[in-house]
Design an enzyme around this catalytic site. Structure first.
Site, mmCIF file in Angstrom:
data_model
loop_
_atom_site.group_PDB
_atom_site.id
_atom_site.type_symbol
_atom_site.label_atom_id
_atom_site.label_comp_id
_atom_site.label_asym_id
_atom_site.label_seq_id
_atom_site.Cartn_x
_atom_site.Cartn_y
_atom_site.Cartn_z
ATOM 1 C CG ASP A 78 -1.878 1.147 1.286
ATOM 2 O OD1 ASP A 78 -1.685 2.117 0.526
ATOM 3 O OD2 ASP A 78 -2.816 1.093 2.101
ATOM 4 C CD GLU A 80 -7.413 -4.943 12.751
ATOM 5 O OE1 GLU A 80 -7.286 -5.950 12.037
ATOM 6 O OE2 GLU A 80 -6.585 -4.017 12.774
#
Length: 572
Positions: free
Chosen positions: A249, A351
């Site tokens: 990324d 998360e």
């Protein structure tokens, strides 16, 4: 290395049996013959360098200064421990090399278990080349010290504690064996039940998956589920695939690299903490930028790869890796100058890793320290994308000639993770509904309800007044100073004020897609706005699931004229 317990060693006799001394002597001579060591007779003052602390990189004029420093700054009393264990020459060599090896590996030395190093000849080999502390070891202690009544009393006390510890260890070992047997039986039962459940739902899709595979924390190992959600979470980061996705990324990784490298004056000679270090890439950026020390922490098995990566790149004297939860480990420093972390999840807070980063901030960051990134904003926009609806919803209308409408409700229950183009957005500008300023925000602020307002464009051929849902995403900002103010109308995709600060977006207007993508909240039924209504107004709620705080429930309430909508979405 913080606070090493030297007060309760396991029992070791003050006099080593002659056969053990002979064995150490033979091992020592073998190392010399194999060129692993110089001969002890060759250890002269001419070869000595300045002795280095066992736990940090400070050097001193002599070994006594090192031991005084270790007592004061690291709670480690070498002389006291040596006397209590009755260490001879070889025992002291092993103790020094053992402690250095554990610190180098990022582990806490287990000094209450001297058998770990006294019975292992590998610790005769120096952990640190040309270790001046080894050069100064004497074979025998002075008679004056041995005759000291205080020393003799201390030995008696240590011996008594050692005997008590030995008995306690026997009891605990027996209890552990019994518990292990019970736990093994329990695992067999649970595995049977969960394997059956796994087989039954292996074809399901949470809606948070990606073309590359399951979501970052939803991977399941075939034939096994985890004892708790934290185990599941950390296990998901143990493998290469997710780290490969994140490293590839370029928006994410380039932004961290560019900020660190373009601001080397901030990082030079600083102490940096990398929370959730993964492969160690951010730690290595910081080290290359001139950081004096970097502490890299991760509770996943990936930490072993990070250690290897650090050594392979010759940065092991700067970067020290620790395995464990940041909430539980103890770093060998009281404060750090900079905390760097890539903690963001889908829809930003999925998360719940930010909770751990904030614990690290409150525990270790100096009062004028810097958080990297320093600010993150959550944004929302209207969604109108017929192609996406056909792909996700209408797809189930005809599967090889069969209708599968029963599959549709789950689509409206989950946050769908997807990339969207600007053409999917039905108004010109998004709305910022939550700003997280990382220097000040608390964990309590991570559950919230925020108002939203979305301007509706005039009805035209390009927009027929129909909304399929909303899109949420986040913008990241990296600033040189904790006091730098980011304008309210800033757009992360173009934020680069020229002073070293920068930003990046995960939303539709970014130059490239990121692995986070955006989160789609699809309406159960398309919302048709009446003529004359020019605004969607309402609120968004972020709430942790009680059964698993790493998962999210996102609540939505909207009003458009006389039409109202209320839905809840899950990220699991």
């Amino acid at each position: 290395m913080a606070s090493v317990d030297t007060s309760r060693p396991s029992p070791v006799t003050n006099e080593l049996p002659s056969e053990e001394v002979e064995s150490d002597t033979e091992d020592f001579e073998d190392l010399i013959r194999e060129n692993e060591l110089e001969s002890a007779s060759d250890w002269t003052a001419d070869d000595e360098t300045r002795p280095i602390c066992l736990f940090c990189e400070i050097t001193f004029d002599d070994s006594d200064a090192v031991w005084d420093h270790c007592v004061k700054d690291h709670d480690f009393d070498f002389k006291k421990l040596r006397r209590g264990l009755g260490l001879d020459f070889f025992g002291k060599v092993k103790l020094i090399n053992y402690v250095r090896s554990q610190v180098k590996a990022g582990n806490q030395p287990e000094l209450n278990r001297p058998e770990l190093f006294l019975e292992d000849s590998q610790f005769l080999k120096p952990t640190l080349q040309d270790d001046a502390l080894l050069f100064g070891i004497q074979d025998d202690d002075s008679e004056e010290e041995e005759d000291d009544p205080d020393v003799l009393y201390e030995k008696e006390q240590l011996a008594e504690v050692a005997r008590e510890n030995a008995e306690r260890v026997k009891v605990l070992q027996k209890q552990l064996q019994e518990l292990q047997f019970q736990f093994d039986e329990y695992k067999d039962i649970v595995r049977t039940v969960l394997n059956r459940d796994l087989d039954s739902d292996s074809g399901s899709d949470s809606g948070c998956g990606s073309p590359e595979g399951p979501s970052r924390a939803s991977r399941k190992r075939v034939g096994n589920k985890y004892s708790n959600e934290d185990d599941h979470y950390f296990e998901s980061y143990a493998y290469n695939d997710i780290h490969e996705i994140m490293l590839k990324d370029s928006i994410r990784t380039d932004s961290y690299r560019d900020f660190i490298y373009d601001n080397k004056d901030i990082f030079k000679d600083k102490i940096v903490l990398d929370v959730g270090c993964g492969t160690g890439i951010l730690s290595m950026f910081a080290a290359k930028a001139g950081a004096r020390k970097v502490y890299a922490v991760d509770n996943s098995d990936i930490i072993e790869k990070a250690i290897a990566n650090v050594h392979e790149n010759g940065l092991d004297r700067i970067i020290q890796c620790y395995r464990g939860k940041i909430e539980e480990i103890r770093l060998p420093v009281q404060k750090v100058d900079i905390i760097v972390s890539e903690w963001m999840g889908y829809a930003l807070l999925y998360e719940a890793m930010l909770d751990s980063v904030l614990v690290a901030r409150d525990k270790y960051l100096a009062p004028n320290g810097l958080m990297v990134p320093s600010e993150v904003r959550l944004l929302v926009a209207g969604l109108r994308d017929a192609e996406f609806i056909n792909d996700k919803v209408n797809f189930w209308n005809d599967i090889y000639g069969f209708k599968m409408s029963a599959m549709k409700p789950r689509i409206y229950d989950d946050v769908l993770i997807e990339n969207f183009k600007p053409s999917s957005i039905v108004h010109q500008g998004p709305f910022t509904f939550r700003t997280l300023q990382l220097h000040d925000i608390t964990t309590a602020d991570l559950e919230f309800t925020s108002p939203i307002r979305l301007t509706i464009p005039d009805l035209s051929n390009e927009f027929d007044g129909t909304f399929d849902g909303l899109v949420i995403y986040f913008d990241n900002y990296f600033t040189r100073s904790r006091d730098e103010v980011i304008p309210e109308d800033a757009r992360a995709e173009t934020f680069k004020p020229g002073n070293g600060s920068l930003g990046f977006t995960t939303g539709p207007w970014g130059p490239k897609y990121t692995h986070w993508r955006s989160g789609a909240l699809l309406f159960n039924k398309q919302l048709q706005v009446s003529p004359g209504v020019n605004e969607l107004a309402g609120e968004i709620t972020y709430e942790k699931r009680k059964s698993n705080p790493r998962e999210l429930i996102i609540g939505l309430e909207l009003t458009a004229g006389d039409k109202k909508l209320a839905q809840s979405y899950f990220m699991r």
